[in-house]
Write a protein that holds these residues in place. Structure first.
Motif, short mmCIF file in Angstrom:
data_model
loop_
_atom_site.label_atom_id
_atom_site.label_comp_id
_atom_site.label_asym_id
_atom_site.label_seq_id
_atom_site.Cartn_x
_atom_site.Cartn_y
_atom_site.Cartn_z
N ARG A 1 -33.53 -11.63 -7.43
CA ARG A 1 -34.31 -11.53 -9.09
C ARG A 1 -34.14 -9.74 -9.81
NH1 ARG A 1 -39.04 -12.80 -9.50
NH2 ARG A 1 -38.81 -14.11 -11.44
N GLY A 2 -34.07 -9.52 -10.30
CA GLY A 2 -34.17 -8.47 -11.65
C GLY A 2 -33.32 -8.66 -12.98
N PRO A 3 -34.38 -7.68 -13.30
CA PRO A 3 -33.73 -7.85 -14.98
C PRO A 3 -32.34 -7.23 -15.20
CG PRO A 3 -35.86 -6.26 -14.11
CD PRO A 3 -35.56 -6.60 -12.77
N THR B 1 -29.42 -3.86 -13.02
CA THR B 1 -30.44 -3.38 -12.51
C THR B 1 -29.44 -3.46 -10.60
OG1 THR B 1 -31.83 -5.36 -11.65
CG2 THR B 1 -32.39 -3.92 -12.66
N GLY B 2 -28.37 -3.94 -10.53
CA GLY B 2 -26.82 -4.07 -10.13
C GLY B 2 -27.09 -5.21 -9.21
N LYS B 3 -27.23 -6.03 -9.45
CA LYS B 3 -27.55 -7.50 -8.40
C LYS B 3 -25.76 -8.06 -8.56
CE LYS B 3 -30.05 -9.83 -11.69
NZ LYS B 3 -30.40 -8.12 -12.43
N LEU C 1 -35.27 -3.28 -8.06
CA LEU C 1 -36.12 -3.32 -9.26
C LEU C 1 -35.13 -1.99 -10.04
CD1 LEU C 1 -39.27 -1.91 -6.82
CD2 LEU C 1 -38.86 -3.91 -8.43
N PRO C 2 -36.06 -1.65 -11.34
CA PRO C 2 -35.01 -0.91 -11.97
C PRO C 2 -34.33 0.16 -11.35
CG PRO C 2 -36.73 -2.37 -13.60
CD PRO C 2 -36.85 -2.43 -12.13
N ASP D 1 -31.21 -0.47 -17.53
CA ASP D 1 -29.92 -0.92 -17.72
C ASP D 1 -28.93 0.09 -17.32
OD1 ASP D 1 -27.42 -2.48 -17.58
OD2 ASP D 1 -28.82 -3.96 -19.08
N ILE D 2 -28.30 0.48 -16.01
CA ILE D 2 -27.82 0.89 -15.77
C ILE D 2 -26.70 0.71 -16.14
CG2 ILE D 2 -26.30 -0.56 -14.27
CD1 ILE D 2 -26.75 3.48 -13.61
#
Length: 381
Positions: free
Chosen positions: A58-60, A63-65, A205-206, A246-247
């Motif tokens: 889970r994450g915005p 964030t690299g998921k 996390l961001p 947001d990367i």
């Protein structure tokens, strides 16, 4: 500009343009070591002949998921045949048949016929290959929130996690990825699935500004020729991407700024290139975030933008007193609207020194852009 500094028509500033694609999987995965270790620990039992564990990531967005899963799956493929990792993008493949076609293609190396192949046939083919390879299976359901929205998450998890009961294979593992922080995937399933689905929650996390800068600097080292991106402009881009949480915004800003310099025949990115890239990328991001807002939430965003532009008191109480003159809302609805604007990434609610629910409302975008986007519903889509 001296002629020697101009880029010839057959020259490029990109050493490797693929580095700036969102699907690129870097060799070095910065600032996600803890998540990789946790996921690797869940999958390790499969190397000893047992079933892998499951997880909810889970994450915005940004964030690299997805990149973490792809990096981990690539390492698994290089290291062992005991575990077969399968990645499924549920934005596109969101039916049981589509998901099982992805699994079948990964195991067999070819796609099954588009017609005439029933679900049980695919499952049988998958089971045969797993048994022949004496291998376990782990499936990543990326953007699994799309399955939940379509009412198919429960069915798919049940079928994948209980595949072993009918087909005599090891119990599979599932990595369910979600960017919807309001959705609890584990709570979306029924008792039949809960009996076999015990996911570990892995949070993303961001990235901080320093982390964003390091990630972008590594991409620039790999993807651009030396000297193309001046450090001060990289700092500016990293700050914008960190504010956006947001990367991918940072990666796209670098790519577009370099393209602008290249089109102008220059060997080095200038501030004007970054400014143009920001206008082209950040404004659409704002429109996307505002697209799901209700009429009342948009109206509140406009009032916040107006007060921010005026330099007025931006504590949540002061904003409410000013907004209620224009918006027919009580305190409860106001705080619900405010929370929704924060969830959409349009404002930040910074804890203040006051008591109770008092917060400072900080606009994350230019007030004029927010007012323009939120004044009326977006019709572009």
């Amino acid at each position: 500009m001296r002629p020697g500094n101009l880029l010839r028509y057959d020259q490029t500033l990109f050493r490797d343009p693929e580095v700036f694609e969102f699907t690129f999987v870097p060799e070095l995965l910065h600032h996600r070591d803890a998540q990789v270790r946790e996921l690797a620990c869940l999958l390790r039992p499969a190397l000893r002949g047992a079933g892998p564990g499951s997880a909810v990531l889970r994450g915005p967005p940004g964030t690299g998921k997805t990149t973490t899963v792809r990096r981990l799956f690539a390492d698994i493929e290089d290291a062992t045949k005991k575990l077969v990792p399968v990645y499924v993008n549920c934005q596109y493949d969101r039916t049981p048949l589509a998901v099982y076609r992805c699994i079948f293609e990964r195991l067999s190396g070819y796609a099954p016929p588009s017609t005439g192949r029933h679900l049980d046939d695919l499952k049988r083919g998958i089971a045969v290959r797993l048994r022949n390879e004496d291998a376990g299976l782990v499936v990543c359901l990326d953007d699994a929130n799309y399955l939940a929205a379509a009412g198919r998450l429960n069915t798919l998890l049940y079928q994948i996690l209980r595949l072993y009961e009918k087909w005599d294979v090891r119990k599979a593992g599932v990595l369910a990825v979600s960017s919807d922080l309001t959705l609890n995937l584990a709570a979306e399933v029924d008792e039949r699935v809960r009996s076999v689905f015990h996911p570990t929650e892995v949070n993303f996390l961001p990235y901080t500004k320093a982390e964003v800068r390091e990630i972008l600097a590594e991409r620039i080292r790999q993807g651009l020729y030396p000297g193309v991106m001046p450090p001060p402009l990289l700092d500016r881009i990293a700050g914008i991407a960190a504010e956006e949480r947001d990367i991918r915004v940072g990666i796209d800003l670098v790519r577009l700024a370099v393209l602008r310099a290249e089109e102008d025949g220059r060997r080095r990115v200038d501030p004007v290139d970054v400014t143009g890239a920001v206008r082209a990328i950040v404004a659409p991001v704002l429109r996307t975030r505002a697209a799901g807002l209700s009429e009342g939430e948009r109206a509140l965003a406009c009032r916040i933008a107006e007060r921010s532009r005026e330099g007025a008191d931006m504590t949540s109480g002061a904003v409410f007193e000013a907004a209620k003159e224009y918006l027919p809302v009580g305190k409860t609805t106001y705080h619900e609207h405010l929370k929704r604007l924060a969830e959409a990434g349009i404002v930040d609610l910074v804890p203040g020194t006051g008591r109770g629910r008092e917060r400072e409302v900080v606009l994350r975008y230019d007030p004029d852009e927010v007012a323009a986007v939120c004044a009326r519903p977006d019709r572009s889509g």
